[in-house]
Design a protein around this motif. Structure first.
Motif, mmCIF file in Angstrom:
data_model
loop_
_atom_site.group_PDB
_atom_site.id
_atom_site.type_symbol
_atom_site.label_atom_id
_atom_site.label_comp_id
_atom_site.label_asym_id
_atom_site.label_seq_id
_atom_site.Cartn_x
_atom_site.Cartn_y
_atom_site.Cartn_z
ATOM 1 N N HIS A 141 0.831 -1.190 0.000
ATOM 2 C CA HIS A 141 0.000 0.000 0.000
ATOM 3 C C HIS A 141 0.871 1.248 0.000
ATOM 4 C CE1 HIS A 141 -3.760 2.085 0.580
ATOM 5 N NE2 HIS A 141 -3.194 2.812 1.524
ATOM 6 N N ALA A 142 1.916 1.210 0.802
ATOM 7 C CA ALA A 142 2.817 2.362 0.865
ATOM 8 C C ALA A 142 3.439 2.643 -0.499
ATOM 9 C CB ALA A 142 3.908 2.108 1.910
ATOM 10 N N VAL A 143 3.849 1.593 -1.179
ATOM 11 C CA VAL A 143 4.424 1.779 -2.505
ATOM 12 C C VAL A 143 3.389 2.398 -3.440
ATOM 13 C CG1 VAL A 143 5.371 0.599 -4.518
ATOM 14 C CG2 VAL A 143 6.082 -0.094 -2.233
ATOM 15 N N GLY A 144 2.165 1.869 -3.381
ATOM 16 C CA GLY A 144 1.107 2.401 -4.226
ATOM 17 C C GLY A 144 0.863 3.879 -3.958
ATOM 18 N N MET A 145 0.897 4.254 -2.686
ATOM 19 C CA MET A 145 0.706 5.663 -2.330
ATOM 20 C C MET A 145 1.811 6.520 -2.930
ATOM 21 S SD MET A 145 -1.949 6.001 -0.231
ATOM 22 C CE MET A 145 -1.683 7.242 1.051
ATOM 23 N N SER A 146 3.042 6.064 -2.793
ATOM 24 C CA SER A 146 4.153 6.837 -3.345
ATOM 25 C C SER A 146 3.976 7.012 -4.840
ATOM 26 C CB SER A 146 5.479 6.126 -3.074
ATOM 27 O OG SER A 146 5.740 6.074 -1.693
ATOM 28 N N MET A 147 3.611 5.898 -5.491
ATOM 29 C CA MET A 147 3.496 5.963 -6.940
ATOM 30 C C MET A 147 2.381 6.909 -7.348
ATOM 31 S SD MET A 147 2.887 2.820 -9.541
ATOM 32 C CE MET A 147 3.897 1.810 -8.485
ATOM 33 N N THR A 148 1.235 6.779 -6.696
ATOM 34 C CA THR A 148 0.116 7.670 -6.995
ATOM 35 C C THR A 148 0.513 9.120 -6.760
ATOM 36 O OG1 THR A 148 -1.396 5.936 -6.277
ATOM 37 C CG2 THR A 148 -2.288 8.159 -6.455
ATOM 38 N N SER A 149 1.211 9.333 -5.679
ATOM 39 C CA SER A 149 1.620 10.694 -5.343
ATOM 40 C C SER A 149 2.569 11.262 -6.391
ATOM 41 C CB SER A 149 2.280 10.663 -3.964
ATOM 42 O OG SER A 149 2.925 11.859 -3.704
ATOM 43 N N ILE A 150 3.483 10.439 -6.857
ATOM 44 C CA ILE A 150 4.398 10.888 -7.907
ATOM 45 C C ILE A 150 3.613 11.313 -9.140
ATOM 46 C CG2 ILE A 150 6.096 10.049 -9.581
ATOM 47 C CD1 ILE A 150 7.337 8.397 -7.332
ATOM 48 N N ILE A 165 -5.495 18.325 -5.296
ATOM 49 C CA ILE A 165 -5.601 17.024 -5.955
ATOM 50 C C ILE A 165 -6.962 16.400 -5.679
ATOM 51 C CG2 ILE A 165 -4.687 14.686 -5.934
ATOM 52 C CD1 ILE A 165 -1.937 16.057 -5.328
ATOM 53 N N THR A 166 -7.714 16.204 -6.739
ATOM 54 C CA THR A 166 -9.071 15.691 -6.595
ATOM 55 C C THR A 166 -9.083 14.165 -6.605
ATOM 56 O OG1 THR A 166 -9.450 15.553 -8.955
ATOM 57 C CG2 THR A 166 -9.836 17.684 -7.912
ATOM 58 N N ASP A 167 -10.248 13.610 -6.278
ATOM 59 C CA ASP A 167 -10.412 12.160 -6.331
ATOM 60 C C ASP A 167 -10.215 11.655 -7.751
ATOM 61 O OD1 ASP A 167 -10.823 12.147 -3.697
ATOM 62 O OD2 ASP A 167 -12.945 11.590 -3.753
ATOM 63 N N ASP A 168 -10.683 12.438 -8.696
ATOM 64 C CA ASP A 168 -10.508 12.038 -10.092
ATOM 65 C C ASP A 168 -9.038 11.941 -10.450
ATOM 66 O OD1 ASP A 168 -13.119 11.753 -10.539
ATOM 67 O OD2 ASP A 168 -13.368 13.478 -11.878
ATOM 68 N N ASP A 169 -8.258 12.899 -9.963
ATOM 69 C CA ASP A 169 -6.822 12.844 -10.214
ATOM 70 C C ASP A 169 -6.244 11.538 -9.696
ATOM 71 O OD1 ASP A 169 -7.019 15.343 -11.243
ATOM 72 O OD2 ASP A 169 -6.254 16.375 -9.469
ATOM 73 N N VAL A 170 -6.656 11.195 -8.489
ATOM 74 C CA VAL A 170 -6.119 9.977 -7.888
ATOM 75 C C VAL A 170 -6.506 8.757 -8.707
ATOM 76 C CG1 VAL A 170 -6.213 8.505 -5.855
ATOM 77 C CG2 VAL A 170 -6.031 10.975 -5.581
ATOM 78 N N THR A 171 -7.763 8.746 -9.154
ATOM 79 C CA THR A 171 -8.203 7.620 -9.981
ATOM 80 C C THR A 171 -7.352 7.503 -11.237
ATOM 81 O OG1 THR A 171 -10.461 7.885 -9.186
ATOM 82 C CG2 THR A 171 -10.150 6.660 -11.234
ATOM 83 N N GLY A 177 -0.542 4.242 -12.865
ATOM 84 C CA GLY A 177 0.378 3.401 -12.090
ATOM 85 C C GLY A 177 0.256 1.937 -12.458
ATOM 86 N N ASP A 178 -0.977 1.477 -12.652
ATOM 87 C CA ASP A 178 -1.194 0.089 -13.060
ATOM 88 C C ASP A 178 -0.468 -0.212 -14.359
ATOM 89 O OD1 ASP A 178 -2.803 -0.205 -10.903
ATOM 90 O OD2 ASP A 178 -4.692 -0.201 -12.006
ATOM 91 N N VAL A 179 -0.682 0.680 -15.326
ATOM 92 C CA VAL A 179 -0.075 0.457 -16.635
ATOM 93 C C VAL A 179 1.451 0.483 -16.519
ATOM 94 C CG1 VAL A 179 0.173 1.352 -18.967
ATOM 95 C CG2 VAL A 179 -2.051 1.384 -17.856
ATOM 96 N N TRP A 180 1.929 1.426 -15.730
ATOM 97 C CA TRP A 180 3.377 1.533 -15.592
ATOM 98 C C TRP A 180 3.964 0.250 -15.009
ATOM 99 C CZ3 TRP A 180 6.721 3.071 -11.178
ATOM 100 C CH2 TRP A 180 8.040 3.266 -11.600
ATOM 101 N N LEU A 181 3.330 -0.256 -13.967
ATOM 102 C CA LEU A 181 3.814 -1.489 -13.352
ATOM 103 C C LEU A 181 3.809 -2.646 -14.342
ATOM 104 C CD1 LEU A 181 2.570 -1.927 -9.711
ATOM 105 C CD2 LEU A 181 4.895 -1.844 -10.602
ATOM 106 N N SER A 182 2.716 -2.778 -15.058
ATOM 107 C CA SER A 182 2.634 -3.866 -16.023
ATOM 108 C C SER A 182 3.717 -3.741 -17.078
ATOM 109 C CB SER A 182 1.260 -3.877 -16.696
ATOM 110 O OG SER A 182 0.271 -4.236 -15.758
ATOM 111 N N ALA A 183 3.942 -2.522 -17.541
ATOM 112 C CA ALA A 183 4.963 -2.313 -18.564
ATOM 113 C C ALA A 183 6.341 -2.656 -18.014
ATOM 114 C CB ALA A 183 4.931 -0.862 -19.039
ATOM 115 N N LEU A 184 6.567 -2.225 -16.790
ATOM 116 C CA LEU A 184 7.844 -2.522 -16.154
ATOM 117 C C LEU A 184 8.024 -4.030 -16.020
ATOM 118 C CD1 LEU A 184 9.957 -0.584 -15.133
ATOM 119 C CD2 LEU A 184 9.083 -0.907 -12.814
ATOM 120 N N MET A 185 6.942 -4.700 -15.683
ATOM 121 C CA MET A 185 7.034 -6.143 -15.519
ATOM 122 C C MET A 185 7.339 -6.823 -16.844
ATOM 123 S SD MET A 185 4.423 -8.643 -13.621
ATOM 124 C CE MET A 185 4.143 -9.750 -14.981
#
Lengths: 210, 210
Positions: A141-150, A165-171, A177-185
């Motif tokens: 979760h912490a990693v996800g927060m950092s990534m979202t925040s970045i 920063i709105t909820d929409d921004d976070v979404t 972030g999901d796409v980035w992780l998948s691409a990295l993988m």
DNA sequence: ACACAACCTAGAACGTGTTCCTATTATGGG
DNA sequence: CCCATAATAGGAACACGTTCTAGGTTGTGT
């Protein structure tokens, strides 16, 4: 569902573990993480062997397990620290680009290049993150927060008050972030090259931040 | 970079292993995969122990390793088979929904519900997929192809000739696949609930197929 | 039918993550 | 300073993925 550090204090997702404990304990923790980076940088996931980490960090195996309850916790904690470092470095500077998409791409490509410069390290950290089960939920979760925040910071360009920063921004940031992780993988597992990874990310970000 | 099946024939990403070998060998392979499903369904990733799989499938440990060179190969192969089954089931029916986004969401939600109905099995398969390294690249690639194919079919609604699917479609499908995997992973690791998973996917798909 | 190769079984053995145990060493309160 | 408690060191022990060995079984070409 919480782990405890050597002082026995509860460690939730929002705690800053780094500052807990005595000076000696902070140093031990640092030595352990340094040893982890060293080993991972040279040999990747498989080379991060708990006995080797303990020896190189000059702590007993049991002590290593007291600080990090599993190899996965250890590596995900290392990843989290990397992200938080990256985030504070980003916070300090201005992000070039005229649109959110440009800025996000600038940041992501920068991050990605950085990680691709240390392929073995990236492989170790990414695979640990992916393999983690629910016992590592708070670290993940912490990693996800950092990534979202970045990503949200990049969207807004440079440092920003939390309110902007709105909820929409976070979404949006989460999807990116999901796409980035998948691409990295895909890159880590050798299914795609670095340019393909960059192109895939670019497509996705322009699509999402259209 | 190719593995060999018990007959010694090369097995690439495009081969249909299922039909290779003697009848006895096909049955062994099936018994192994069935045992894998059984164990995974009850106890998840950790319960799929190679000795247990071998015993339940009534083959020697060495034979199990001859068919599947590692636990990860075994589980990713199981995942691939599930996806291919799902794909052919989908091909047979009409997909409801007036827009690509509606149809894709229908299909993804259906798949997701199916997987969430067997949480332990899903945990086992997903984590194996995530953990896989480059030695499993071809199996992983196969899974990615199945997933992309499912999404592109849904975009077009029902069965479709291969020609109707453009490169852009594939790109979109890949991004959606990335998001879906990440969402599934968040659910598997207990970071998000089933409704949250569904909502996240819905947001992302409407965003991407806008 | 025979020889030969490929395949299979049974189980020992090895490596690494994890746990456990005991003795020794900090650490903090009286 | 002394005691109680926690933390650490050192290392044995265990679990499971993986590899290896020896011998038996099955299938195939001649």
């Amino acid at each position: 569902m919480t782990t405890t550090n050597p002082l026995g204090s509860a460690v939730g997702a929002d705690d800053r573990v780094d500052n807990a404990g005595s000076a000696a304990q902070r140093e031990r923790r640092k030595r352990i993480l340094d040893a982890t980076y060293d080993l991972a940088k040279d040999g990747g996931f498989d080379a991060v062997q708990m006995r080797a980490v303990a020896e190189q960090a000059d702590v007993a195996l049991g002590t290593l397990y007291r600080y990090f309850p599993s190899k996965i916790h250890l590596l995900v904690s290392a990843l989290d620290q990397q992200f938080e470092d990256a985030q504070s470095r980003l916070q300090a500077r201005d992000i070039p680009g005229d649109t959110p998409a440009e800025r996000v791409l600038y940041v992501l490509k920068r991050l990605t290049r950085g990680m691709q410069g240390d392929p073995k390290l990236t492989e170790a950290l990414t695979r640990a993150f992916m393999f983690a089960d629910s016992s590592v939920a708070s670290e993940i979760h912490a990693v996800g927060m950092s990534m979202t925040s970045i990503v949200t910071q990049a969207m807004h360009g440079g440092a920003v008050e939390r309110d902007a920063i709105t909820d929409d921004d976070v979404t949006l940031a989460r999807v990116i972030g999901d796409v980035w992780l998948s691409a990295l993988m895909a890159w880590v597992t050798g299914r795609s090259t670095a340019p393909e990874t960059a192109a895939h990310m670019e497509t996705a970000v322009r699509l999402i931040l259209r």
